[in-house]
Design a protein around this motif. Structure first.
Motif, mmCIF file in Angstrom:
data_model
loop_
_atom_site.group_PDB
_atom_site.id
_atom_site.type_symbol
_atom_site.label_atom_id
_atom_site.label_comp_id
_atom_site.label_asym_id
_atom_site.label_seq_id
_atom_site.Cartn_x
_atom_site.Cartn_y
_atom_site.Cartn_z
ATOM 1 N N PHE A 58 -4.077 -45.240 -26.753
ATOM 2 C CA PHE A 58 -5.464 -45.119 -26.311
ATOM 3 C C PHE A 58 -5.925 -43.665 -26.193
ATOM 4 N N GLU A 113 -7.773 -41.822 -28.091
ATOM 5 C CA GLU A 113 -9.201 -41.607 -28.371
ATOM 6 C C GLU A 113 -10.072 -42.040 -27.198
ATOM 7 N N LYS A 114 -9.654 -43.092 -26.515
ATOM 8 C CA LYS A 114 -10.422 -43.546 -25.349
ATOM 9 C C LYS A 114 -10.429 -42.467 -24.266
ATOM 10 N N TYR A 115 -9.270 -41.870 -24.026
ATOM 11 C CA TYR A 115 -9.176 -40.835 -23.003
ATOM 12 C C TYR A 115 -10.037 -39.625 -23.383
ATOM 13 N N TYR A 141 -13.668 -40.123 -22.597
ATOM 14 C CA TYR A 141 -14.009 -39.937 -21.180
ATOM 15 C C TYR A 141 -13.989 -38.460 -20.794
ATOM 16 N N ASP A 144 -7.036 -45.872 -17.088
ATOM 17 C CA ASP A 144 -6.320 -47.131 -17.323
ATOM 18 C C ASP A 144 -6.515 -48.115 -16.172
ATOM 19 N N THR A 183 -10.159 -49.435 -16.339
ATOM 20 C CA THR A 183 -10.481 -50.317 -17.473
ATOM 21 C C THR A 183 -9.621 -51.582 -17.486
#
Length: 464
Positions: free
Chosen positions: A84, A86-88, A91, A187, A190
């Motif tokens: 993950f 790219e998700k971090y 943000y 994490d 989400t």
């Protein structure tokens, strides 16, 4: 209960795969698992492998296998943080765009020269701009209108941290990788984690994480920080105090439910009860019963708890466990014995052992016949009179038409009476002949299970 809200409970255990599962981490996992099961909630496992240099798949696999052996599987597919990235980063960009974080171009060398080692960051880069090609970290901007961060810990009570004790902490390294305090917030939020139950070593992280929850607009979970496990010296648990890896306990013959029982009571109390089934732990567990003080690991107490769980198991179950978990070839090593004999011997020995490994070793040793006899036992019990008595007893026992415990006991006791000797003077030599030592289950049981032919063979070997 005051430790749970009306929402559905969702907890997580989040180990880093930089080594095998540590005994202290197991207790953190256990308290999460018990809390979830007690409240009919969800228990998740998240592998925190963002430290790419130290994280190894072999350790992740070992951790997952250890949890499976303990019966604490994740209720949903296991999550790996490294998937993950790219998700971090998204943000991080969100906080940058909102002015809640900023790029810091100060190198570690500059900071040490300017501030000294270990000093708080002086916020120099809050208002500076640099060329895009110079390396930078991303720092979280502490809110200017905030003086303290306060949260209610479900174990420790209210905890307040002055903002003055914090600095604009880093949330992304110069290579773009996010740091622990940042990704754990993303994490947990989400994944809709409702309760964060973890060791007290994480308390200092909590104020930073709460600030991140607020900055990102996330709901803040409830926190519970459990006391640490210490060695007898009062220092952090080390290999000198006890094996620190769960896999060692499995190999040494500790039952998973016994290890769970012991670790649950290490820092959690429920009256005077010491031995619990898994069902009882799930029924009775509450964070209200978790103490504030650190717990001391006691190896002898664990051995006792394990022995009590072994005694409660059926011998057939223990045989299956040995084959499945300790040695797949166990039955082949005892191939001259029937399964009925093996189960009967487990019946005898399970009352005497502290671990399943001791049970395994005892049966293997008994099967292989005494290679040597205990020297002190021989010196004390084996003389010419003893050998004569054993020879006469064998001749008497050859005439027995029924070879079972009652007939053996009756015949041997009558023999002792007729010879005007003490029972021990014949029982101890028989025990030495059968096992090589004078500590064993009762001889009438052993003679019955080993059978006439094998018993005679061993007694005659001692006489010679």
């Amino acid at each position: 209960m005051n430790d749970v809200s009306k929402s559905n409970v969702k907890v997580r255990f989040a180990p880093s795969p930089t080594g095998n599962l540590h005994i202290g981490s197991v207790r953190a996992a256990l308290f999460n698992w018990l809390f979830a099961r007690h409240h009919k909630g969800t228990f998740l496992v998240r592998i925190e492998d963002t430290d790419l240099e130290r994280s190894k798949q072999e350790f992740a696999d070992s951790i997952i296998s250890s949890l499976e052996w303990l019966g604490m599987q994740s209720d949903e597919p296991i999550i790996y943080q490294s998937n993950f990235t790219e998700k971090y980063r998204a943000y991080v960009e969100k906080l940058l765009s909102e002015g809640k974080a900023y790029k810091c171009y100060c190198s570690p060398e500059e900071l040490e020269q300017r501030l000294g080692e270990g000093e708080k960051y002086d916020q120099r880069c809050r208002a500076c701009s640099m060329p895009g090609d110079k390396p930078f970290v991303v720092r979280f901007r502490l809110p200017d209108d905030r003086e303290v961060v306060t949260f209610h810990d479900l174990i420790l009570g209210d905890i307040t941290t002055p903002i003055s004790q914090l600095d604009d902490f880093i949330i992304a390294r110069s290579d773009g990788s996010p740091v622990y305090n940042f990704v754990v917030v993303i994490d947990d939020a989400t994944m809709n984690i409702t309760h964060v139950i973890r060791g007290q070593e994480h308390i200092n992280n909590t104020p930073k994480q709460i600030l991140l929850y607020e900055a990102l607009g996330f709901s803040i979970p409830q926190f519970a920080h459990i006391p640490l496990i210490l060695g007898k010296s009062g220092a952090k648990l080390s290999k000198r105090d006890a094996a620190t890896s769960v896999l060692v306990y499995k190999e040494e013959g500790y039952l998973p439910e016994a290890l769970i029982n012991y670790l649950a009571r290490l820092g959690w109390s429920h009256g005077d009860q010491e031995i619990f089934t898994i069902e009882e732990l799930v029924r009775d567990f509450s964070l209200d019963g978790v103490g504030k003080s650190n717990a001391t690991f006691d190896m002898e107490k664990l051995r006792w708890v394990n022995s009590e769980h072994i005694k409660k198991k059926t011998s057939a179950w223990l045989l299956n466990y040995v084959v499945q978990e300790l040695d797949n070839h166990f039955l082949n090593k005892l191939d001259a014995w029937s399964s009925e004999q093996i189960v009967a011997l487990i019946d005898l020995y399970k009352e005497r052992v502290m671990t399943v490994r001791e049970l395994y070793d005892a049966l293997i040793a008994l099967y292989n016949k005494p290679a040597v006899y205990n020297h002190e036992a021989v010196q004390q019990w084996i003389n010419e009179d003893a050998k004569i008595n054993l020879s006469l007893l064998i001749e008497l026992l050859k005439n027995l038409t029924e070879w079972h415990e009652a007939s053996l006991e009756s015949t041997i006791k009558q023999f002792v009476k007729n010879r005007e000797i003490k029972l021990a003077s014949i029982a101890q030599p028989i025990r030495i002949a059968l096992t090589g030592n004078i500590t064993s289950p009762g001889i009438f049981h052993l003679l019955t299970i080993l059978g006439k032919k094998e018993s005679f063979s061993r007694i005659e070997a001692l006489i010679k």
